[in-house]
Design a protein around this motif. Structure first.
Motif: not given
Length: 466
Positions: A266-294
């Motif tokens: 992901x390449x983004x300016x550090x801006x709240x419009x870019x959804x960065x915290x929400x994206x990191x939450x999604x990646x965290x959810x991915x690792x929670x659901x699929x720990x085999x991919x860590x």
């Protein structure tokens, strides 16, 4: 061929040896148009002065493009730039009414600086020139120039979204701002969604006569044309970066450092419009659901800081650092970190190499006028083994890159489950489907480039295609 006068908040000042070949993207396209038409680019120098004088700093490039800049007072920068432009209009235009600051002094500073811009630009405009004003910083410029007797054809392009009417009316004196915009001859928006929001406002709040077939808006006997002009990348310039050693080194560096793990970027300016915290939450959810991919998946977030004097930007940086730290703390091994967070910028050649090496791109803004990172990622892919673009349906680019469901994977950036689900889809996607989606997207990225955007706008404004 009419001369072109470009006016924007900031100016891409050429280097000592001139502009040619020095830059791509919007700056490169505008410089090309200015060279073709013969022209001048006017805006703020980025410098502050103790007292505003209006004196102009000139730089002339070898290709005949002249830049003209003015310095602003510290109070101007605080009220016009950090204040009204970036603490009022920016959050409002990105649907973040919770972050929008309605301060009277900000509004006064915005009006004052637009007046100063107009007074300084006036001597630069000759009869017959085409005047092209850019972005939310300078919406009243056209009206100010008209009041000074300028009768030239004038256009305005908004690079951000235009919010729905029920949000925009929260802005004090919203009618006055839109009435000022209607002093331009041509108004440009990034896509049909933002255009429709603007037309709806004019029809509902101003009671203007709106022709949706032509985009013509008539109010008080004056007509303006509003249309969508989706901006693109400088395709030839950007893909040529892939031939440079810097790009190849960046690609190899990322591939070797990930040790054959699948890289997402992901390449983004550090801006709240870019959804960065929400994206990191999604990646965290991915690792929670699929720990085999860590152990076989790594996410790289490049997020250069921006507007660091504004409190909401300082907060988003702290939140992002906290979230990435929590995931890495829980998932890291001595030889493995699942998220790499890079808080600095990179050259276009380096980014090309990183895009090429990444098999997935996450472009998940909560709201974006267009988002050219999505298009750059597609442009950098290997046609024989392309990566997968995961794209927010709330980015302007989604209208072009969805490709009837056969292009980017569109997601809801507010949903960690949706982000997680689509990361898994991207990881499992077979080569033939990846190639089909890439083929559909690359045609749009290549053909609807920034040069076509410039040509289309200038043609409608009344000049020859640049």
């Amino acid at each position: 061929m009419p001369r072109l006068v470009v006016i924007s908040n900031r100016v891409a000042v050429p280097k000592a040896r001139g502009v040619a070949g020095a830059q791509g993207g919007l700056a490169g396209a505008l410089n090309s148009a200015l060279k073709a038409n013969g022209g001048i680019w006017f805006g703020w120098s980025g410098q502050e002065t103790a007292e505003f004088t209006g004196s102009i700093n000139y730089v002339r490039s070898a290709e005949g493009v002249t830049t003209a800049t003015i310095d602003l007072e510290t109070q101007d920068v605080d009220e016009y730039y950090n204040g009204y432009a970036n603490s009022t209009l920016w959050p409002l235009f990105h649907y973040r009414i919770d972050l929008t600051q309605y301060e009277r002094e900000f509004g006064k500073g915005y009006e004052r600086v637009n007046q100063r811009f107009a007074e300084s630009a006036l001597p630069l405009i000759d009869d017959g020139d085409l005047v092209w004003v850019h972005d939310y910083h300078l919406m009243p410029m056209g009206e100010r120039l008209r009041s000074m007797g300028v009768k030239n054809r004038m256009g305005f392009f908004l690079h951000t979204p235009w919010p729905p009417t029920n949000l925009f009316v929260s802005l004090p004196y919203h009618e006055r701002l839109v009435q000022a915009l209607l002093h331009y001859d041509v108004l440009g928006f990034q896509n049909d969604t933002w255009l429709e929001s603007f037309l709806h406002y004019c029809e509902k709040e101003l009671k203007a006569d709106v022709n949706r077939d032509t985009g013509e808006i008539t109010l008080d006997g004056r007509s303006t044309i509003a249309r969508a002009y989706p901006i693109g990348i400088d395709y030839d310039f950007f893909t040529a970066k892939g031939e440079e050693g810097e790009a190849r080194q960046a690609q190899q560096r990322l591939m070797s450092s990930t040790r054959h793990r699948i890289a997402a970027i992901g390449v983004d300016r550090l801006d709240y419009s870019k959804g960065l915290p929400e994206r990191i939450d999604g990646i965290g959810r991915f690792f929670d659901r699929h720990p085999e991919h860590v152990r076989d998946f790594v996410y790289i977030q490049i997020a250069p800081p921006s507007r660091e004097d504004i409190g909401s930007y300082q907060k988003i940086r702290a939140i992002l650092e906290q979230k990435t730290g929590q995931i890495n703390g829980a998932r890291s091994e001595v030889d493995l970190v699942p998220i790499r967070y890079v808080n600095k910028g990179h050259s276009q050649a380096e980014l090309y190499g990183y895009y090429r090496a990444a098999k997935i791109a996450l472009v998940t803004p909560l709201r974006d006028g267009m988002n050219l990172v999505a298009k750059e990622y597609v442009a950098a892919q290997d046609p024989e083994d392309p990566g997968v673009l995961i794209l927010s349906r709330f980015a302007g680019a989604a209208q072009q890159l969805d490709c009837g469901g056969k292009g980017a994977l569109l997601i809801n950036p507010h949903s960690p489950d949706d982000i997680s689900h689509h990361i898994k889809l991207a990881l499992d996607m077979q080569l033939d489907e990846r190639k089909e989606r890439y083929t559909n997207m690359i045609a749009t990225v290549r053909d609807d480039n920034v040069q076509r955007w410039t040509e289309n706008f200038i043609a409608d404004l009344g000049g020859e295609a640049a």
